[in-house]
Design an enzyme around this catalytic site. Structure first.
Site, mmCIF file in Angstrom:
data_model
loop_
_atom_site.group_PDB
_atom_site.id
_atom_site.type_symbol
_atom_site.label_atom_id
_atom_site.label_comp_id
_atom_site.label_asym_id
_atom_site.label_seq_id
_atom_site.Cartn_x
_atom_site.Cartn_y
_atom_site.Cartn_z
ATOM 1 N N LYS A 96 -0.549 8.247 -5.649
ATOM 2 C CA LYS A 96 0.206 7.590 -6.724
ATOM 3 C C LYS A 96 -0.435 7.743 -8.105
ATOM 4 O O LYS A 96 0.248 7.768 -9.114
ATOM 5 C CB LYS A 96 0.403 6.116 -6.402
ATOM 6 N N GLU A 118 7.311 -2.003 -11.844
ATOM 7 C CA GLU A 118 7.619 -2.963 -10.793
ATOM 8 C C GLU A 118 6.905 -2.484 -9.548
ATOM 9 O O GLU A 118 6.593 -1.311 -9.395
ATOM 10 C CB GLU A 118 9.117 -3.060 -10.555
ATOM 11 N N SER A 385 -0.989 11.306 2.391
ATOM 12 C CA SER A 385 -0.744 10.737 1.064
ATOM 13 C C SER A 385 -1.679 9.600 0.680
ATOM 14 O O SER A 385 -1.864 9.339 -0.508
ATOM 15 C CB SER A 385 0.709 10.263 0.978
HETATM 16 C C1 LIG Z 1 3.795 4.718 -2.047
HETATM 17 C C2 LIG Z 1 3.296 5.581 -0.948
HETATM 18 C C3 LIG Z 1 4.139 6.489 -0.266
HETATM 19 C C4 LIG Z 1 5.616 6.597 -0.520
HETATM 20 O O1 LIG Z 1 5.966 7.021 -1.802
HETATM 21 P P1 LIG Z 1 6.550 8.472 -2.103
HETATM 22 O O2 LIG Z 1 7.081 8.365 -3.467
HETATM 23 O O3 LIG Z 1 7.583 8.771 -1.076
HETATM 24 O O4 LIG Z 1 5.420 9.415 -1.993
HETATM 25 C C5 LIG Z 1 3.593 7.306 0.699
HETATM 26 N N1 LIG Z 1 2.271 7.228 1.012
HETATM 27 C C6 LIG Z 1 1.434 6.365 0.394
HETATM 28 C C7 LIG Z 1 0.014 6.342 0.802
HETATM 29 C C8 LIG Z 1 1.917 5.517 -0.607
HETATM 30 O O5 LIG Z 1 1.074 4.671 -1.196
#
Ligand SMILES: *Cc1c(COP(=O)(O)O)cnc(C)c1O
Length: 403
Positions: A96, A118, A385
């Protein structure tokens, strides 16, 4: 004047459409702000100075490039070459920050001294608070009162970083109400405030801007896999909430047909139970947060609550570019359940010594399901992610360990 849009390929068109999806379904009063943002983004993003500042931030501050890690033991289990793109190692513990740093830098160029955002579970609020502190911007995060009570840990982290967390008491006191409140605030404070959206969603130009700031993931994967393997992957998997880590991962590979792209949504307790977050897999066409996309809605067009064990996938919409990629057959969209994600966490912990976040655990779960289709020299890349350290309270409830 050169047409900067051409740098980004065919989509979106000048009105922010990805095929028929996307667009700018916003109140008239917001259109000048969206236009200003779009113009400023193009001017800055195409300048070498901005690019140099961004690369510097990504490097020294965020810790990029993140490794593309060869998972030796998981590869043995799956019977193909498995790589993790380690976005869990980005400062803050998830991808993020790639976006919040980019947008905060852009906000300073636009002479805005205040960020608003938000947040549902608090992860985007946390990443915004980091970027706000780093740039010395006043940062205010709107959060439904229910979420404030549920996510005390993240609220504390945001406050520790100097951000103000504003509880929203209207409606269901959750994410959608926080979005409404943030929009209301933006309308009244437009001249000095930037509204920092956290995924490839919302009205144009947000899906474009967020994609561009997350594209660094796929660019790095491409370079790293060429160095390690001398060719591009056979398949790439990423989880989809709003779709930003997936879009950032996939974008560089769209034109390379020999790489299959698979997006994994949250199947929650099962599609049939209605308790899921699979907007693209099981939703229908509709308008949410300023864009035409796929959403979870009832027969009257009311937004249905999504459900997922992972807060990041718990969103009733999805980015418009994903819808287009799915409709033209370039992106395969599947879903994994809460239970499968938990099993994938256990697998990943014990075979690789990495605790993944619940969101990318959905991608690992799907990788396990399809691994038999791949041979030992085939290359599979999974975008990790985020880190699971944010999920320990949830894991404790669901995964009983021996004393
Ligand atoms: C917020 C988040 C997501 C989902 O958000 P995307 O916009 O779909 O990437 C996925 N993985 C993690 C670790 C997150 O914090």
């Amino acid at each position: 004047m050169k047409n900067t849009l051409r740098y980004y390929g065919k989509y979106p068109d000048e009105y922010g459409h990805y095929g028929e999806f996307g667009g700018k379904f916003a109140p008239e009063i917001l259109i000048p702000a969206l236009d200003e943002l779009e113009q400023s983004f193009h001017e800055n993003y195409s300048s070498e100075k901005f690019q140099a500042e961004l690369i510097n931030l990504y490097g020294d501050y965020a810790g990029r490039p993140t490794p593309l890690y060869f998972c030796e033991r998981l590869s043995e289990k799956f019977g193909c070459k498995v790589y993790f793109k380690r976005e869990d190692l980005v400062h803050g513990g998830a991808h993020k920050l790639n976006n919040t740093l980019g947008q905060a830098l852009l906000a300073t160029k636009m002479k805005k001294d205040r960020l608003i955002a938000e947040t549902g579970a608090g992860q985007h609020g946390f990443a915004t608070a980091i970027a706000g502190a780093k740039f010395g911007l006043t940062t205010e995060i709107f959060m439904g009162h229910k979420d404030v009570m549920r996510q005390k840990h993240n609220v504390y982290r945001m406050k520790l970083l100097g951000a103000k967390v504003i509880p929203v008491y209207s409606g269901d006191q959750t994410l959608k109400d926080a979005i409404n409140e943030a929009l209301r605030d933006w309308i009244s404070n437009i001249h000095h405030t930037h509204y920092l959206i956290g995924s490839v969603v919302g009205p144009h130009p947000y899906p474009l801007i967020v994609r561009e700031f997350q594209r660094v993931i796929g660019k790095e994967i491409k370079e790293q896999i060429m160095t390690k393997e001398g060719r591009l992957p056979d398949v790439i998997l990423a989880c989809i909430g709003g779709g930003s880590n997936a879009m950032g991962t996939f974008y560089e590979f769209i034109e390379n047909d020999s790489t299959a792209l698979i997006g994994i949504e949250a199947e929650g307790e099962g599609i049939a139970t209605g308790k899921h977050g699979a907007s693209l897999f099981a939703g229908t066409k509709g308008i949410l947060h300023g864009a035409l996309t796929y959403i979870l809605q009832d027969e009257y067009g009311q937004i249905q609550e999504s459900h997922s064990i992972s807060a990041g996938l718990d969103y009733p919409g999805v980015g418009p570019e994903h819808v287009l990629l799915k409709e033209i057959g370039r992106l395969k969209v599947v879903a994994a359940t809460d239970k499968e994600a938990l099993e994938a966490i256990d697998l990943c912990c014990k075979t690789e010594g990495i605790i993944p976040a619940l969101e990318p655990a959905h991608a690992i779960a799907h990788a396990a399901k399809i691994s038999a289709e791949y041979d030992k020299d085939d290359i599979m890349v999974i975008t990790l992610s985020g880190s699971g350290s944010k999920d320990l309270d949830i894991l404790k409830q669901h995964m009983r360990l021996e004393e």
